[in-house]
Design a protein around this motif. Sequence first.
Motif, PDB file in Angstrom:
ATOM      1  N   ARG A  62       7.903  46.406  33.362  1.00 29.25           N
ATOM      2  CA  ARG A  62       8.905  46.255  32.315  1.00 29.25           C
ATOM      3  C   ARG A  62      10.146  45.499  32.809  1.00 29.25           C
ATOM      4  N   LEU A  99      11.833  41.828  31.524  1.00 27.65           N
ATOM      5  CA  LEU A  99      13.255  41.682  31.168  1.00 27.65           C
ATOM      6  C   LEU A  99      13.941  40.662  32.075  1.00 27.65           C
ATOM      7  N   PHE A 106      15.929  37.388  30.735  1.00 26.53           N
ATOM      8  CA  PHE A 106      17.365  37.177  30.985  1.00 26.53           C
ATOM      9  C   PHE A 106      17.597  35.934  31.858  1.00 26.53           C
ATOM     10  N   GLY A 143      13.594  37.310  23.385  1.00 22.91           N
ATOM     11  CA  GLY A 143      14.045  38.523  24.083  1.00 22.91           C
ATOM     12  C   GLY A 143      14.150  39.694  23.123  1.00 22.91           C
ATOM     13  N   ILE A 150      11.737  42.905  23.547  1.00 28.46           N
ATOM     14  CA  ILE A 150      12.290  44.254  23.786  1.00 28.46           C
ATOM     15  C   ILE A 150      11.737  45.212  22.733  1.00 28.46           C
TER      16      ILE A 150
END
Lengths: 245, 408
Positions: B82, B86, B90, B128, B132
């Motif tokens: 996970r 991310l 980012f 993103g 998420i």
Amino acid sequence: MRTKFVVIIMLQVLLLTGIIAYREYWVRTGEKIVLKTVPVDPRDIFRGDYVHLNYEITNLDLDKLKAKDTFKMNDKAYVSLIKSSDGTWRASSVSKTIPSGQCFIQGRAREQLADSLWEVTLRDKSGVIHKLSPRMFSIDLKGEELVFCREKDNAAPSFFVQRPSQRRSCDSGTAIAGIVEDIRETKYRRLNVEYGIESYFVEEGKGKAIEMMRNDQGLNVEVSLKKDGKGIITGLIIDGKKAVY
Amino acid sequence: MPLKEHITFYSRLKKELELWLQEGVITSEQRDKIILRYATVREADEKAGPGKLVTTISVLGSILVGVGFILFIASNWSEIPRWGKLFIIFSSMLVSYVVGFYMRYEKGNYPKVGAALVLLGSIIFGAGILLIAQIYHITVHYPNGPLMWGLGLLPLAYMLGLRSLLFLALMDFLIWLGMESWLRIPGYEKTIAFITLYLMAGVALWTTGLMHSGFRSLKKMAAPYLWTGVPVSFFCAYILTFDVFKAGLGAEELGPFYAGIMVLFAAALIIYLQSSGKEKHWMSETASLFAMMLFVLLLALFFHGGYGSAGPDKTFNIMTFTSNIIFAFAVIGILVLGYMRRLNAYINIGLLFFVLDVIARYFDYFWKLLPRSLFFIIGGGLLLSGGLFLERKRRKILSSFADREVEE
């Protein structure tokens, strides 16, 4: 200009981290419950990289739960839960208001309708009695010669009338042919509820294996509940073991 | 001065010269003389290739890279932990933004590629939000995704003056509108309420575009509103020319959306009317938009379905007839407006919907009357000759703009 640019980009980053922090807090602090899944019927044609999950608490028998409220589409539904001996949680009541002092999950009503539960007694050629529960049936079929097709995944069996002129067989599953001896129809008010935990996203191509487990009824789902009863999936439980998070 | 800066200066000078000519500061001879002075620069500019091509290639590149990122994460979902997912989101978002900003504004050596990289950053920002949501298996209230995406892009689009970002944000809002209203519309029989809702949204966007064009500082940002508002309005109005008036055109549940769109529309209209830079024939355009909005709002609120006095058995019914007349006027209106303002986009949209309308009506009225083979032969023949005629007409109009610009 550079400062303004940096500020806006930081706000975007903040928005993303905000969503993550909120969800992560929910996962870590919520009350954990385990829900039983049930086979999905009809099967989802448009499934992609996610598994569509239906639960025992997706379709509620309002009469059995002695619910007084009538639900319209999009009404909030608070379903009180009690723990069964196998560790999973099942519905004990449903209402439009928050129940006090009980564990509950919040969902939205999709539809409330009058439905029937059918129990058909079939006698096959060797005289063996079969009790079958098709999803839909008709009281007029008493005495008819029918063929039921029972699938491996325990979904409600499909059936067709066997005509002497045109002998047919099941496309899949086990065929049970016989004469309908008795039909029992129980009418009830069914409420279909959506909890927001109906999709589980997986890698491309892996959804099928999990859907097979779901349809074999070997799949439970761990859910974390917020104080207002909203749930978030925190894991799949296959044969008593937390398999994926 | 390096050649690159010469070219930038030359393209800016050309725009300024047109403005001076319009304002009567210089004559057309003086303009030609000035342009002649920079003949070498012009040649270099022409050899360097068209700027639009660079923009198109860079934007397409950005979209492809963005899609590639999403697919990479999707197809390695369980291999990447996970935090890894991310981190990829980012870091790639920040790198695209920073490099794009540096290329376009700090160093200024690759402004078009820089803008495309900022667009890529914006696409990854949206990806993103969606990823998420997938990580946490969020399905409840998914429309919030596109809404947050659009809201996150809006300040960046205005601050940098990038139309591609604004266009992306407006597309997000339109998607959000569809998803959010779908959750509220009860039953399939009310599906047509989407069309009136989107027609209102289209007219509101169109008016917001006009409002932007009324101010010198905002003029550049008018185009994305018009690119979205005008086609959406025409497409929805086109749907209403069919036999769709059996069901109600609105839904009580959509009340908050109607109110929101009306507030946006009224505010844009009032500000536009106060602005100093109104376009040619602004009065007829805004009056038509106002009438259209009022008509659609009344339909959404008070029309509950059913046929007119002609009765359900007759093919003719008053509502379909009226909507066809209004649509025909709208098509003629936008063609005239496009011609008066020399706006290619208006003319192209007008011609496109003119052709679509002719095809639809042909099918409506002649399908049952003619034998199939004859229907297709006549229809095909008509379309081919119609296509030839329209193509010639279109070319003539567009070249007349160019001629006139040279003459002036």
